[in-house]
Design a protein around this motif. Structure first.
Motif, mmCIF file in Angstrom:
data_model
loop_
_atom_site.group_PDB
_atom_site.id
_atom_site.type_symbol
_atom_site.label_atom_id
_atom_site.label_comp_id
_atom_site.label_asym_id
_atom_site.label_seq_id
_atom_site.Cartn_x
_atom_site.Cartn_y
_atom_site.Cartn_z
ATOM 1 N N TYR A 41 -41.416 3.785 16.181
ATOM 2 C CA TYR A 41 -42.846 3.865 16.501
ATOM 3 C C TYR A 41 -43.349 2.565 17.119
ATOM 4 N N GLY A 42 -42.619 2.094 18.142
ATOM 5 C CA GLY A 42 -43.066 0.945 18.910
ATOM 6 C C GLY A 42 -43.071 -0.357 18.159
ATOM 7 N N SER A 43 -42.156 -0.529 17.208
ATOM 8 C CA SER A 43 -42.065 -1.739 16.385
ATOM 9 C C SER A 43 -43.326 -1.983 15.551
ATOM 10 N N TYR A 44 -43.958 -0.897 15.137
ATOM 11 C CA TYR A 44 -45.123 -0.962 14.254
ATOM 12 C C TYR A 44 -44.695 -1.606 12.941
ATOM 13 N N THR A 45 -45.404 -2.653 12.526
ATOM 14 C CA THR A 45 -45.004 -3.422 11.352
ATOM 15 C C THR A 45 -46.157 -3.548 10.375
ATOM 16 N N GLN A 46 -45.961 -3.086 9.149
ATOM 17 C CA GLN A 46 -47.028 -3.139 8.161
ATOM 18 C C GLN A 46 -47.110 -4.515 7.512
ATOM 19 N N ALA A 47 -48.361 -4.895 7.181
ATOM 20 C CA ALA A 47 -48.631 -6.132 6.460
ATOM 21 C C ALA A 47 -48.964 -5.789 5.016
ATOM 22 N N TYR A 48 -48.576 -6.682 4.117
ATOM 23 C CA TYR A 48 -48.779 -6.446 2.692
ATOM 24 C C TYR A 48 -49.453 -7.642 2.025
#
Length: 270
Positions: A41-48
């Motif tokens: 998904y386009g290098s979508y990266t979640q933050a936590y």
């Protein structure tokens, strides 16, 4: 995990040309950690924050030339139906509702005065796992030069209640036009709306300011400046908390607020 009512802010993300630099910046300023990039998904990266999902960063789509900016998503049980209401209310669909695998359905829209926002119909990804605490989303406000257009739009699309802030004795409040929208009534405020004054350069379009909670506003400002970001306004005390409007080194505007440091009496709303 809490379910988000229709029209309630439920997620934020931003596109950055230099995602690695964005991770370093927000990791320092907001204390975020980051998961693995989803290449599908386009290098979508979640933050936590404290292990809970609070936001996401992603590189621009190929060929895209949009500036870095945070996008606020409003919850929708039916993104297609909400998209139709957006167009009927005079808004534009920047991106039609699109299924994102099993995670949910998204859309990007623009309200009539120009502020861009997103819709999120949840699937496996429900939205924020933490809000109103340090390192997480705390609040958002629509800044616009045409408040009548924005007010009519948001109350029609999401059936918000609306309350106008009364001008108090503070000279800084003189001429201020600020409204609060609520879901299911004024007892559940979810979004503010501020009229943009002459202090905003004419080239600055309508936008939605996203506030992230921090344990110390002044320290967050210092870290932002030390890492090449900019201070646009504040820090300033208020009955809601001590806050400041900032921009990261790639130009994305955001705000920080220490919700525990409050000064003054709460304003009256009608």
């Amino acid at each position: 995990m809490a379910e988000f009512e229709e029209g309630a802010p439920c997620w934020v993300d931003a596109m950055f040309t230099d995602v690695a630099a964005a991770k370093e910046f927000y990791g320092d300023v907001l204390g975020w950690t980051f998961g693995e990039a989803s290449t599908e998904y386009g290098s979508y990266t979640q933050a936590y924050s404290d292990g809970k999902a609070v936001a996401a960063v992603v590189p621009p789509m190929p060929g895209a030339d949009a500036p870095s900016q945070w996008c606020l998503y409003f919850a929708s049980p039916d993104a297609a139906a909400t998209a139709r209401r957006i167009e009927e209310a005079g808004g534009d669909l920047v991106m039609e509702p699109m299924r994102v695998g099993s995670f949910g359905t998204m859309a990007i829209a623009r309200e009539p005065s120009g502020a861009v926002f997103g819709l999120w119909q949840p699937g496996e990804h429900r939205g924020f796992e933490k809000t109103g605490e340090s390192g997480a989303y705390a609040w958002a406000e629509v800044f616009t030069r045409e408040p009548e257009k924005a007010d009519a739009f948001f109350t029609r699309v999401f059936s918000y209640s609306a309350q106008q802030m009364e001008a108090g004795d503070d000279p800084e409040e003189e001429g201020m036009d600020f409204k609060v929208f609520g879901v299911g009534g004024p007892e559940n405020p979810v979004l503010g709306r501020m009229r943009m004054g002459e202090e905003f350069p004419p080239e600055v379009p309508s936008y939605i300011q996203v506030y992230f909670a921090v344990p110390n506003c002044d320290e967050a400002v210092e870290k932002t400046r030390a890492r090449g970001g900019a201070l646009h306004f504040g820090p300033m005390d208020s009955p809601f908390g001590r806050f400041a409007a900032l921009a990261d080194p790639q130009g994305a505007a955001f705000a920080v607020i220490d919700l525990t440091t409050t000064v003054g009496e709460m304003p009256e709303f009608t």
